[in-house]
Design a protein around this motif. Structure first.
Motif, PDB file in Angstrom:
ATOM      1  N   GLY A  51     -15.319 -14.977   2.892  1.00  0.00           N
ATOM      2  CA  GLY A  51     -15.926 -13.944   3.734  1.00  0.00           C
ATOM      3  C   GLY A  51     -17.436 -14.134   3.859  1.00  0.00           C
ATOM      4  O   GLY A  51     -18.000 -14.010   4.946  1.00  0.00           O
ATOM      5  N   GLY A  68      -6.273 -16.845   4.694  1.00  0.00           N
ATOM      6  CA  GLY A  68      -5.131 -15.923   4.616  1.00  0.00           C
ATOM      7  C   GLY A  68      -3.838 -16.670   4.347  1.00  0.00           C
ATOM      8  O   GLY A  68      -3.004 -16.234   3.544  1.00  0.00           O
ATOM      9  N   LEU A  96       2.299   3.755   1.817  1.00  0.00           N
ATOM     10  CA  LEU A  96       1.209   2.772   1.817  1.00  0.00           C
ATOM     11  C   LEU A  96       1.051   2.178   3.212  1.00  0.00           C
ATOM     12  O   LEU A  96       2.045   1.970   3.918  1.00  0.00           O
ATOM     13  CB  LEU A  96       1.599   1.676   0.815  1.00  0.00           C
ATOM     14  N   GLY A 101      -6.409   0.017  13.472  1.00  0.00           N
ATOM     15  CA  GLY A 101      -7.465  -0.905  13.884  1.00  0.00           C
ATOM     16  C   GLY A 101      -7.694  -2.050  12.917  1.00  0.00           C
ATOM     17  O   GLY A 101      -8.458  -2.966  13.205  1.00  0.00           O
ATOM     18  N   ASP A 105      -3.766  -7.439   5.459  1.00  0.00           N
ATOM     19  CA  ASP A 105      -2.654  -6.895   4.660  1.00  0.00           C
ATOM     20  C   ASP A 105      -2.404  -7.614   3.339  1.00  0.00           C
ATOM     21  O   ASP A 105      -1.488  -7.266   2.606  1.00  0.00           O
ATOM     22  CB  ASP A 105      -1.354  -6.836   5.475  1.00  0.00           C
ATOM     23  N   LEU A 106      -3.205  -8.649   3.033  1.00  0.00           N
ATOM     24  CA  LEU A 106      -2.902  -9.406   1.810  1.00  0.00           C
ATOM     25  C   LEU A 106      -3.092  -8.532   0.572  1.00  0.00           C
ATOM     26  O   LEU A 106      -2.250  -8.539  -0.336  1.00  0.00           O
ATOM     27  CB  LEU A 106      -3.787 -10.650   1.729  1.00  0.00           C
ATOM     28  N   GLY A 107      -4.172  -7.770   0.550  1.00  0.00           N
ATOM     29  CA  GLY A 107      -4.429  -6.880  -0.590  1.00  0.00           C
ATOM     30  C   GLY A 107      -3.371  -5.794  -0.692  1.00  0.00           C
ATOM     31  O   GLY A 107      -2.850  -5.518  -1.773  1.00  0.00           O
ATOM     32  N   ILE A 110      -0.246  -7.097  -2.160  1.00  0.00           N
ATOM     33  CA  ILE A 110      -0.314  -7.266  -3.629  1.00  0.00           C
ATOM     34  C   ILE A 110      -0.023  -5.935  -4.300  1.00  0.00           C
ATOM     35  O   ILE A 110       0.746  -5.852  -5.262  1.00  0.00           O
ATOM     36  CB  ILE A 110      -1.703  -7.766  -4.058  1.00  0.00           C
ATOM     37  N   SER A 149      -5.086   1.346   2.934  1.00  0.00           N
ATOM     38  CA  SER A 149      -5.822   0.108   2.752  1.00  0.00           C
ATOM     39  C   SER A 149      -6.686  -0.154   3.980  1.00  0.00           C
ATOM     40  O   SER A 149      -6.302   0.186   5.099  1.00  0.00           O
ATOM     41  CB  SER A 149      -4.825  -1.049   2.554  1.00  0.00           C
ATOM     42  N   ILE A 176      -5.344   7.702  -2.151  1.00  0.00           N
ATOM     43  CA  ILE A 176      -6.150   6.631  -2.746  1.00  0.00           C
ATOM     44  C   ILE A 176      -6.521   5.649  -1.643  1.00  0.00           C
ATOM     45  O   ILE A 176      -5.642   5.239  -0.873  1.00  0.00           O
ATOM     46  CB  ILE A 176      -5.313   5.873  -3.801  1.00  0.00           C
ATOM     47  N   GLY A 180     -11.760  -4.212  -0.270  1.00  0.00           N
ATOM     48  CA  GLY A 180     -12.932  -4.847  -0.870  1.00  0.00           C
ATOM     49  C   GLY A 180     -14.236  -4.072  -0.728  1.00  0.00           C
ATOM     50  O   GLY A 180     -15.149  -4.256  -1.528  1.00  0.00           O
ATOM     51  N   GLN A 181     -14.346  -3.225   0.284  1.00  0.00           N
ATOM     52  CA  GLN A 181     -15.642  -2.568   0.507  1.00  0.00           C
ATOM     53  C   GLN A 181     -15.631  -1.093   0.118  1.00  0.00           C
ATOM     54  O   GLN A 181     -16.547  -0.353   0.480  1.00  0.00           O
ATOM     55  CB  GLN A 181     -16.017  -2.681   1.970  1.00  0.00           C
ATOM     56  N   THR A 197     -11.309  -1.191  -5.628  1.00  0.00           N
ATOM     57  CA  THR A 197     -11.448  -2.503  -4.990  1.00  0.00           C
ATOM     58  C   THR A 197     -10.547  -3.502  -5.725  1.00  0.00           C
ATOM     59  O   THR A 197     -10.695  -4.696  -5.559  1.00  0.00           O
ATOM     60  CB  THR A 197     -12.908  -3.007  -5.082  1.00  0.00           C
ATOM     61  N   ASP A 198      -9.652  -2.985  -6.534  1.00  0.00           N
ATOM     62  CA  ASP A 198      -8.872  -3.857  -7.411  1.00  0.00           C
ATOM     63  C   ASP A 198      -7.424  -3.381  -7.488  1.00  0.00           C
ATOM     64  O   ASP A 198      -7.166  -2.228  -7.870  1.00  0.00           O
ATOM     65  CB  ASP A 198      -9.530  -3.831  -8.800  1.00  0.00           C
ATOM     66  N   GLY A 202      -5.824  -0.230  -9.395  1.00  0.00           N
ATOM     67  CA  GLY A 202      -5.206   0.756  -8.498  1.00  0.00           C
ATOM     68  C   GLY A 202      -3.785   1.076  -8.930  1.00  0.00           C
ATOM     69  O   GLY A 202      -3.351   2.234  -8.924  1.00  0.00           O
TER      70      GLY A 202
END
Ligand code: B12
Length: 220
Positions: A51, A68, A96, A101, A105-107, A110, A149, A176, A180-181, A197-198, A202
């Motif tokens: 990034g 990705g 979830l 917009g 979706d990778l995070g 997980i 997310s 929740i 990352g941000q 962010t984890d 989470g």
């Protein structure tokens, strides 16, 4: 190779978009008995670096797409190992999705995998999910909690809209936000209850919430 070297090599391979090297390193770490959750951590750091290189115009959109794809393949290697290692019987349900917009979706995937391993019923609505869909599904599924997310700055508004609509329709459970941000500031802006962010932290939070120990969990 010692564990910290393996971690640094994997971070570098992902950051450099070296697919074969990255996959070989993941296989090596698994063979050496490394914790798959720590492997995910290295990959996440590698993605963060991709990034930053995108921001510096070292990479373009194709670089993000490639990263990705590498990450998805790594997850294919890790999923069965994570599934074998987690054996507790926590149960609860979560709605979830990645907000309107945003198609990252990778995070989220997980988190889905980790919570599923902990025997959560995960109702994953996918990506680019409108606030209305969240509300409709919350009414239908009656989840114990909702997880939103989002990785784009523009996702903050979509998250806020979603939280407002959910609350307006009487959803009272914990919400929740993850990505990352995320930060305390974003959490307050959005009106959510918790942020992270984890994915591992989470998941731990979701388990604590189900266990009824809603002690101060921000930041996690
Ligand atoms: C890969 C990637 C892509 C891929 C995504 C593929 C996919 N299937 O997801 C593709 C190519 C599609 C993409 C597209 C774009 N991207 Co992009 N992308 C990335 C990148 C490099 C990695 C993201 C990632 O997967 N990280 C790894 C995962 C594991 O980490 P994670 O998502 O944070 O998830 C973890 C935690 O946050 C947590 N978590 C996440 N969600 C949730 C939810 C809950 C409930 C919980 C508990 C926890 C949790 O658990 C996870 C595991 O620990 C990031 C860089 C970065 N710093 O993140 C940029 C980044 C997010 N992208 C960016 C941009 C600009 C874009 C585009 C606009 C580019 C363009 N010109 O088109 C588009 C937007 C498309 C859209 N509408 O969404 C920017 C966003 C900047 C901003 N401030 O808004 C970033 C930050 C890059 C940068 N530094 O500039 N991208």
């Amino acid at each position: 190779m010692i564990s910290s070297d393996r971690s640094a090599s994997l971070i570098a391979a992902i950051s450099d978009l070296q697919e074969e090297t990255a996959l070989a390193l993941v296989r090596q770490r698994l063979a050496a008995g490394d914790n798959p959750l720590l492997i995910i951590e290295s990959c996440q750091e590698g993605m963060r670096q991709v990034g930053l290189r995108y921001e510096r115009h070292e990479y373009y959109l194709a670089g993000l797409i490639m990263a990705g794809e590498i990450f998805s393949q790594v997850m294919e290697l890790l999923r069965p190992v994570v599934e074998r290692q987690v054996s507790d019987r926590t149960s609860g349900s979560i709605l979830l999705g990645t907000v309107k917009g945003d198609i990252h979706d990778l995070g989220k995937n997980i988190v889905n995998m980790l919570l599923s391993c902990h025997h959560f019923a995960v109702h994953d609505l996918g990506v680019d999910v409108s606030p209305t869909t969240f509300v409709e599904q919350a009414a239908q599924v009656q989840p114990d909690m909702v997880g939103l997310s989002g990785l784009l700055t523009s996702a903050y508004d979509a998250m806020q809209e979603t939280v407002t609509l959910l609350r307006g329709h009487g959803y009272e459970g914990p919400i929740i936000i993850g990505g990352g941000q995320m930060s305390e500031e974003v959490c307050q802006y959005v009106g959510a209850n918790y942020w992270t962010t984890d994915g591992v932290a989470g998941t731990e939070l979701c388990r604590r919430l189900i266990a009824g120990t809603r002690q101060a969990a921000k930041p996690i």
